[in-house]
Scaffold this active site. Structure first.
Site, PDB file in Angstrom:
ATOM      1  N   ALA A 187       0.899  -1.158   0.100  1.00  0.00           N
ATOM      2  CA  ALA A 187       0.092  -0.063   0.088  1.00  0.00           C
ATOM      3  C   ALA A 187       0.727   1.351   0.238  1.00  0.00           C
ATOM      4  CB  ALA A 187      -0.851   0.002   1.212  1.00  0.00           C
ATOM      5  N   ASP A 188       2.078   1.215   0.407  1.00  0.00           N
ATOM      6  CA  ASP A 188       2.805   2.134   0.516  1.00  0.00           C
ATOM      7  C   ASP A 188       4.411   2.124   0.220  1.00  0.00           C
ATOM      8  OD1 ASP A 188       3.620   4.890   1.001  1.00  0.00           O
ATOM      9  OD2 ASP A 188       3.990   4.855   3.057  1.00  0.00           O
ATOM     10  N   LEU A 189       4.733   1.510  -1.061  1.00  0.00           N
ATOM     11  CA  LEU A 189       6.046   1.208  -1.604  1.00  0.00           C
ATOM     12  C   LEU A 189       6.723   2.578  -1.791  1.00  0.00           C
ATOM     13  CD1 LEU A 189       7.705  -0.985  -2.367  1.00  0.00           C
ATOM     14  CD2 LEU A 189       7.141  -0.818  -4.556  1.00  0.00           C
TER      15      LEU A 189
END
Length: 236
Positions: free
Chosen positions: A167-169
């Protein structure tokens, strides 16, 4: 790993019984560890994440925070829809699955969900991966060797091929050790669909934006070379 769930009236923990006895709520309180002189540092730029030398090993403790407009009302509270659906338990169970599959993620240790009515808070504890720095920290110095970018691309592809969408690379959620091995961390709100390869374009675009923000101003031309190498590793 021996994963166990323990529930009380207003809280629940999932934990590895092979590492510890049933942890109380205090195990997820930074002040508890600070009072025992076990707190060794805090992760910069990753929200509420602390490094702890616990009796069962070096761990990272992370509290779940809210962003955007919701943070104006409460940074840590979110809607409670059930223990198994809480952010902490979902990430904990996802890490069990990924770690068991041999993917380069932190070993899950314990997760806490506290709830009262429709409000919940949570935290997760993972083993700290030894001798690593975030990609963001490496960029602030000399930067990684050219070949490391291809390794990062290959690592990300492994997750996408396994059915994992992060979700938050970003550059703070990628770790590199002294031998340039690559790990991904912080799987809050990630999705896992075993057997279905993920279209990773959105993940890669998010990472590229993160790199552009952190890239040293005196090395602008090197960003495209690094990204070309990363994509070559990913497409390899």
């Amino acid at each position: 790993m021996q994963h166990v769930i323990h529930k009380e009236k207003s809280w629940a923990v999932a934990y590895d019984a092979g590492l510890m006895e049933t942890p109380g709520v205090e195990y997820f309180d930074v002040d508890f560890w600070r009072s025992r002189q076990a707190l060794t540092g805090q992760a910069i730029g990753r929200g509420s994440a602390w490094f702890i030398e616990a009796p069962f090993g070096p761990v990272v403790l992370r509290r779940y925070l809210r962003g955007g407009w919701a943070a104006l009302f409460s940074r840590e509270s979110y809607f409670f829809t059930g223990v198994s659906r809480s952010r902490s338990f979902r990430e904990y169970n996802l890490l069990i699955a990924l770690f068991t599959k041999g993917l380069p993620v932190p070993q899950p240790v314990a997760a806490l969900c506290q709830h009262r009515g429709l409000i919940a808070t949570g935290a997760i504890m993972t083993m700290r991966i030894a001798a690593t720095r975030t990609l963001a920290d490496v960029l602030s110095g000399e930067g990684p060797d050219v070949g490391v970018w291809a390794s990062i691309g290959r690592c990300i592809r492994r997750f996408h091929e396994a059915g994992v969408w992060h979700a938050d690379l970003n550059a703070r959620n990628i770790l590199l050790d002294g031998e340039s091995q690559v790990f991904l961390i912080d799987f809050d709100r990630a999705r896992f669909t075993p057997g279905a390869r993920i279209d990773g374009e959105g993940n890669l675009n998010r990472l590229k934006r993160s790199l552009a923000k952190l890239w040293p101003a005196n090395k602008p031309s090197a960003l495209q070379l690094a990204w070309t190498e990363l994509k070559a590793g990913y497409d390899g």
